[in-house]
Enzyme design. Structure first.
Site, PDB file in Angstrom:
ATOM      1  N   HIS A  66     -41.814  16.115  13.259  1.00 34.14           N
ATOM      2  CA  HIS A  66     -41.743  16.240  11.794  1.00 34.14           C
ATOM      3  C   HIS A  66     -40.617  15.399  11.224  1.00 34.14           C
ATOM      4  CE1 HIS A  66     -44.496  19.532  12.346  1.00 34.14           C
ATOM      5  NE2 HIS A  66     -43.641  20.136  13.149  1.00 34.14           N
ATOM      6  N   HIS A  91     -31.210  16.012   9.977  1.00 34.51           N
ATOM      7  CA  HIS A  91     -32.500  15.344  10.066  1.00 34.51           C
ATOM      8  C   HIS A  91     -32.751  14.608   8.753  1.00 34.51           C
ATOM      9  CE1 HIS A  91     -33.349  19.175   8.097  1.00 34.51           C
ATOM     10  NE2 HIS A  91     -34.150  18.427   7.371  1.00 34.51           N
ATOM     11  N   HIS A  93     -35.704  12.854   5.712  1.00 33.19           N
ATOM     12  CA  HIS A  93     -37.021  12.776   5.073  1.00 33.19           C
ATOM     13  C   HIS A  93     -37.108  11.386   4.468  1.00 33.19           C
ATOM     14  CE1 HIS A  93     -37.491  17.169   5.374  1.00 33.19           C
ATOM     15  NE2 HIS A  93     -36.173  17.174   5.199  1.00 33.19           N
ATOM     16  N   GLU A 104     -36.757  14.472  -0.925  1.00 36.13           N
ATOM     17  CA  GLU A 104     -37.430  15.745  -1.255  1.00 36.13           C
ATOM     18  C   GLU A 104     -37.004  16.209  -2.647  1.00 36.13           C
ATOM     19  OE1 GLU A 104     -37.064  18.393   2.325  1.00 36.13           O
ATOM     20  OE2 GLU A 104     -39.163  17.773   2.417  1.00 36.13           O
ATOM     21  N   HIS A 117     -30.508  15.845   5.550  1.00 37.89           N
ATOM     22  CA  HIS A 117     -30.122  17.262   5.474  1.00 37.89           C
ATOM     23  C   HIS A 117     -29.280  17.642   6.683  1.00 37.89           C
ATOM     24  CE1 HIS A 117     -33.883  17.989   2.809  1.00 37.89           C
ATOM     25  NE2 HIS A 117     -32.819  17.663   2.097  1.00 37.89           N
ATOM     26  N   THR A 198     -37.697  23.520   3.589  1.00 31.86           N
ATOM     27  CA  THR A 198     -38.749  22.707   2.956  1.00 31.86           C
ATOM     28  C   THR A 198     -39.891  22.431   3.934  1.00 31.86           C
ATOM     29  OG1 THR A 198     -37.836  20.559   3.602  1.00 31.86           O
ATOM     30  CG2 THR A 198     -37.004  21.536   1.545  1.00 31.86           C
TER      31      THR A 198
END
Ligand SMILES: NS(=O)(=O)c1c(F)c(F)c(S(=O)(=O)CCO)c(N[C@H]2CCCc3ccccc32)c1F
Ligand SMILES: [Zn+2]
Length: 263
Positions: A66, A91, A93, A104, A117, A198
């Site tokens: 992910h 991690h 996004h 996000e 994050h 999230t």
């Protein structure tokens, strides 16, 4: 566990069928619209402790299907919140090679190129993150917007190893470094609200702190992040690229977003 994705039949519109909290209240991310913001003069600058890791420590860099995540030692913590929140992992996004927008949280509808994050858990009340992840005061996540700009040597401390974790569940050890160098210079300007994970299981357990100022990485660094990884395992014939791993903004449910800055 139950599989989920960012697109297709297991995409975010179907998360709530397997993960009921995803259809609940206090979900993240949200759009920081000006009319939701309220200045709070009592919000102190964020203070982090032991972020300057020694290079003879090693961290685990992994592709969990992910996101790309970097494990963090629990002696790193945030000291300016009501409880001590110890680090667990960081991690990212991001968007895709042709869609350079994958943050996000958004600001008045503006989506940034990406978002980092740093996930912490309330180590005063819970022994580890697994016990904290579904508690209302369990987690605190620091969010950092990422923009395309100057090359950022701090991010290359682990971006350069990404070819070793191209496929899901691959992991490698990387030398530790000063994690503070990944954060923006000013930790006194941020958005603050109560929200959730999230990703599934979307527990409403996160005290969100999203810094106002983005950090920059170069287009080449961004493209490396957006094109290097697969959500599929190495032995799978059908490769699934890992990109566009951002959840869309959720309803604010008349939540107020506190801000530590006035103008
Ligand atoms: N955006 S977000 O809400 O901060 C966020 C993610 F987006 C994200 F992908 C992850 S994940 O990489 O673990 C893959 C899916 O859980 C996490 N993990 C957290 C929460 C889940 C349990 C757990 C256990 C140990 C360490 C971290 C975490 C996550 F918190
Ligand atoms: Zn995240």
């Amino acid at each position: 566990g139950v599989k989920w994705a960012y697109n297709g039949p297991d995409g975010e519109h179907n998360w709530s069928s397997s993960f009921p909290f995803c259809g609940g209240a206090f979900q993240s991310p949200i759009d920081f619209q000006t009319e939701l913001l309220r200045y709070d003069p009592n919000l102190p600058p964020i203070q982090v402790q032991n972020y300057n890791l020694s290079t003879n420590e090693q961290l685990t860099l992994s592709n969990n299907g992910h996101s790309v995540q970097l494990s963090l030692p629990s002696h790193m913590y945030i000291s300016s919140l009501p409880h001590r929140y110890s680090a667990a992992q960081l991690h990212f996004h991001w968007g895709s090679s042709d869609l350079l927008t994958g943050s996000e949280h958004t600001v008045n509808g503006k989506r940034f190129a990406g978002e980092m994050h740093i996930v912490h858990f309330n180590s005063e009340k819970y022994p580890n993150i697994s016990m904290a992840v579904d508690k209302y005061d369990g987690l605190a996540v620091l969010g950092v917007f990422i923009e395309i700009g100057d090359f950022n040597p701090a991010f290359d401390r682990f971006f350069k190893f990404m070819n070793g974790i191209k496929y899901r569940d691959q992991k490698i050890q990387v030398p530790a470094f000063n994690i503070r160098t990944l954060l923006p210079a000013r930790l006194d300007e941020y958005y603050r609200y109560d929200g959730s994970l999230t990703t599934p299981p979307c527990y409403p357990s996160v005290l969100w702190t999203v810094f106002r100022r983005p950090v920059t990485i170069s287009r080449k660094q961004f493209l490396a992040l957006a094109t290097a990884l697969y959500a599929s395992h190495a032995q799978e014939t059908a490769t699934v690229p890992l990109h566009g791993n951002y959840r869309k903004p959720q309803l604010a449910d008349n939540r107020v977003v506190l801000v530590s800055f006035k103008d």
